[in-house]
Scaffold this motif. Structure first.
Motif, mmCIF file in Angstrom:
data_model
loop_
_atom_site.group_PDB
_atom_site.id
_atom_site.type_symbol
_atom_site.label_atom_id
_atom_site.label_comp_id
_atom_site.label_asym_id
_atom_site.label_seq_id
_atom_site.Cartn_x
_atom_site.Cartn_y
_atom_site.Cartn_z
ATOM 1 N N THR A 181 62.444 -8.578 96.863
ATOM 2 C CA THR A 181 61.677 -8.267 98.062
ATOM 3 C C THR A 181 61.069 -6.868 97.962
ATOM 4 N N GLN B 112 60.159 -12.957 103.695
ATOM 5 C CA GLN B 112 61.454 -13.627 103.593
ATOM 6 C C GLN B 112 62.018 -13.918 104.987
ATOM 7 N N ASP C 204 57.890 -14.792 99.543
ATOM 8 C CA ASP C 204 59.263 -14.349 99.310
ATOM 9 C C ASP C 204 60.226 -15.416 99.809
HETATM 10 MG MG MG Z 1 64.698 -10.581 99.236
#
Ligand code: MG
Ligand code: ATP
Ligand code: ATP
Ligand code: MG
Lengths: 249, 297, 249, 297
Positions: A51, A95, A171
């Motif tokens: 990330t 994410q 992500d």
């Molecule tokens: Mg991550």
């Protein structure tokens, strides 16, 4: 098969390092190049820095050191004011989704179009179509808190691709959906890729990585290795077989 | 960029915004009370000052000796004429003997007695509007035509009242300054609090590629509208309250408290409060959003 | 192998239906029984109602109709005041983690102990141990916003198991971690299961479902089917082989 | 349950809480100003009323006919004696002829004249502290010993001032009521806003098995502490401001504005404001959390 690999370079990292505050370097000396129109998976254990790496790519933070070129512009030292136009050429699936809880699914997906000043008429033509495609035709006007985890994830994906970005950064885009839906979403990405979009997808789903024979960026202990497509041992529950080089034509 | 003309994103529209108008309403209401109080006191003070400095009483002692009666009348007449020719005097009128008799009755027991007494005569004088006559010089000139003339300028107790009211006015303005400051601080703080809830939204818009100006505008407009709404509510609330207070004041004896209802100009000042709150909120929102954004990259 | 399947029943759903507001029934006529000490996967496509079903189980909402018995108590009609003691016998991993952003990982995990009135000394002995076990020994004092997706998920899991619950309910607990970590976490669950905890895990990860040979509750179109362990076609990237009946002894 | 005794979870401790003390500080500050204003006005009014009702003047008309002089003196003496025996009168003293002459000089020109005139005599009377003599009855009795006696109770202009001040006091209490209401509303609203941010935390604690009372207590304690903190801050802020205002008031002429600094009791009332704000915030927090919880199951 791909239209847009003119040999141009979409992303180039050179000796990039990143640390948070005064902590240790989460990313150390990362160097790689993504050709325009390429498709890469980003893999690595939890906490490896995937990330973090992507956040450099989608211009959420500057690297502590090194150089990042995006669409041939140096972004690690660019002026703040130069970044918004670059950001509009990106599509990002976060994410944690980052949907706006008080906006309907439709308004969430329309956000990048509204920010770019697209006419309402166009918005109301394209957005419902895309939402229907990701299986949310019945939930167009639902707000995120009333959607299931996978439904939210699909809204986030729709928002990332609605403006046909030049670079798509996703992500963990399939962490909350079933394998069938994951496959469908990856086909969406590979479809975009065929139209010229450079794609980077961070994922833990080895099944997907094996099934779509794309090269991998592998992060571990702060170092990045560029690896060839993962060995095809088997494809569990992922349809009929491997898809070499990406997508069913 | 078309975005500059297009209507708002519904991005800032959630329940947390309800706090802002509510708070602004209360603060504008309080500021209204303070401001109208201070302005009323201003009016009152002006009126009192005018009353006190606007009238004088000239005392002409009775003449003695032969023809005392006519001599006294002559002196009064000369004094009145002298006063009337003075540019700073609007009117001068001798107080009729009957009224004098009334005034002295408690002292002398009966009105008849006065005729046989060297009672001084009085002349009521109205000063020209805005004029500030030099009383010492005036007395000099009056004594030339009416020996022993004296001026009583009525300020005996009004002066004290005026000093009191001036003090109160100073106080009222100090308090209104404090309320205004507190109001401004609250509007600023409420706007920031409302925006704190929106920080994730600001981040998302930023990462999607919206410019700082665009994002700030979304929130600034909304903050302006909400604060204006609250301000109008507060003003509307203060209307009946001020009316009720006006009624209360009218019940007080009219003499000391003249008409202290607000004039047009003063109502206009009150009407300015909501837009001022709106603009304040808008500027705060813009500044807060921009500060949030510059921290982001 | 299991200690606690005394034949007692942990959960019994009878003709349970659930609708949100005036919408359609998300769950229709669900009936099943979970023996104490059993281990079940809950599968089904995205939006099928897995989270909804689990939320009935962890007492976040009441069913629109039907009866739910938990530890032999009827909960669908129980008084509000009777529920907190029941909730303390549960451990829940929420699909969205639901960590408290301003508390450190340690304080987040300690929450159920604090609520139950456990002594601070015990808390400071047990919590760091568990956090180290899930691989967060170095992030004990980090707050959730500075943790990676998978790290947050592991904090959420630690919080769910810290009080050795009688019933563990986990909603997509491995969506954000790599396969190796997922396996490790599932072993943690199966270890708890061996100590008597009844476990229900909603997951999209077919690899895991295949690898751990536990029965499945399968939700689709509002209906629930209880299925036997999934056929073992292959186990991709999940270690050496299947683990019949749960856990490596 | 041990939880009842243990220290707080750090559950409510985030930045959003900073808004609450800030807001309470401002509102307590305003309430302080209003309250001390109203209470000062109370003191002022009490003093004025005491001054005005505390002294009287009795007028005894001069007798006529033979022995007018001694008869008049007798009447005055009888009146003084009558007054002195009255329980409600503290002192009664005839005004000496010399002072009477001074008072009449402007009217009569010279003091000598007075001797030949039936000038009424005056008696200064101090009323016993707290007594409210029935003036009509007193006049009746006085007239029995001194025909034509009259009472002038000095209220000629103080009465107007008192009526004004009474009006102002009513106003001040109305305004303080409004400020108090607004303060209470703001504290309630600010507490709710601060809690809105914590809704997810309340839910998590609930689902983890905490009882309603336990959760409510966590937040109520914190709300109490924050509001108390803010209230103390507001009070501290109002200290120097009130002092400055006191200085301002002292500069006014002493006669009309006696000592209007606050007494101990009044300071105590002000000191109560922060804990009142704290309790209000605490109750709101408890109620809000419980309402949130009962919506949850
Ligand atoms: Mg991550
Ligand atoms: N804002 C932050 N401040 C401080 N440390 C951070 C921050 N964000 C991430 N980290 C740390 O950096 C490391 C890498 O985090 P990152 O989120 O990039 O991992 P990841 O590869 O995405 O992991 P996952 O697969 O679990 O999502 C982690 O140890 C994390 O704790
Ligand atoms: N609070 C709510 N209000 C209204 N509808 C809701 C609510 N929560 C869920 N739904 C709807 O109920 C259906 C089932 O949602 P649920 O979250 O249970 O699915 P799920 O099986 O957990 O899906 P996923 O695998 O994507 O997490 C969805 O269509 C969703 O939109
Ligand atoms: Mg779900």
């Amino acid at each position: 098969m791909r239209q847009a690999s003119h040999g141009k370079i979409a992303v180039r990292f050179e000796s990039v390092g990143l640390r948070y505050g005064s902590g240790p370097e989460v990313l150390q000396d990362i160097s790689f190049t993504l050709d325009q129109g390429s498709f890469h998976f980003l893999t690595g254990p939890s906490g490896a820095g995937k990330t973090s790496l992507l956040s450099l790519l989608y211009l959420a933070r500057r690297p502590s050191r090194g150089s990042i070129r995006l669409f041939d512009e140096e972004v690690s030292t660019a002026a703040r004011a130069a970044l918004p136009p670059l950001r509009r050429r990106l599509g990002v699936v976060f994410q944690e989704f980052r949907l706006l809880d008080h906006l309907s699914a439709l308004d969430n997906v329309a956000l990048p179009l509204r920010v770019a000043g697209v006419a309402e008429a166009d918005i109301h033509r394209h957005v419902p179509e895309l939402l229907a495609w990701v299986g949310l035709g019945d939930h167009m006007h639902a707000k995120p808190p009333t959607l299931s985890g996978g439904q939210k994830q699909r809204v986030a994906i729709a928002r990332a691709v609605i403006n046909r970005p030049e670079l798509l950064v996703a992500d963990e885009p399939t962490g909350n959906v079933d394998d069938r839906t994951a496959l469908r979403l990856l086909h969406l990405f590979s479809e975009l890729n065929k139209l010229g979009t450079t794609v980077v997808i961070a994922t833990h789903n080895e099944g997907l990585v094996r099934r779509f024979q794309f090269p991998r960026l592998h992060l571990e202990a702060g170092k990045l290795d560029v690896l060839p497509p993962m060995a095809l041992t088997a494809s569990v529950g992922m349809g009929t077989g491997p898809i070499p080089g990406g997508g069913q034509s | 960029m078309i975005g500059f003309l297009r209507s708002d994103l519904p991005v800032a529209r959630d329940a947390s915004g309800l706090f802002l108008p509510w708070l602004v309403a209360v603060m504008v209401f309080l500021a209204c009370l303070a401001l109208s109080g201070a302005m009323s006191l201003d009016s009152l003070l002006d009126r009192w000052s005018r009353d006190a400095s606007g009238t004088l009483t000239v005392q002409v002692p009775a003449a003695t000796g032969a023809n005392a009666e006519t001599e006294t009348n002559d002196r009064v007449e000369r004094a009145v004429r002298l006063l009337e020719t003075d540019a700073q005097v609007a009117t001068a009128m001798a107080v009729p003997r009957e009224r004098l008799a009334e005034m002295l009755e408690p002292w002398l027991g009966s009105a008849e007695l006065m005729d046989s007494l060297p009672v001084p005569r009085l002349i009521d004088v109205t000063v020209a509007p805005g004029a500030m006559p030099d009383l010492d010089a005036l007395v000099e000139r009056l004594r030339a035509v009416a020996p022993g003339a004296a001026i009583d300028d009525h300020r005996v107790w009004l002066a004290r009242l005026i000093r009191l009211a001036e003090g109160l006015r100073l106080l009222a303005w100090a308090v209104i300054g404090l309320v205004a400051l507190a109001t401004a601080a609250m509007v600023v703080h409420a706007t920031r609090t409302a925006l704190a809830v929106h920080r994730p939204h600001i981040e998302v818009l930023h990462l999607i590629g919206a410019t700082d100006a665009y994002i700030a505008r979304q929130f600034a407009r909304r903050a302006f509208a909400l604060a204006l709404l609250g301000g109008v509510g507060g003003l509307a609330l203060s209307g009946p309250v001020l009316w009720g207070i006006g009624r209360l004041v009218q019940r007080l004896e009219g003499g000391l408290v003249p008409d202290i209802t607000l004039g047009m100009g003063q109502w206009l000042v009150l009407l300015l409060l909501p837009p001022v709150a709106g603009v304040l909120s808008m500027l705060t929102a813009r500044r807060t959003v921009r500060r949030t954004l510059t921290r982001l990259l």
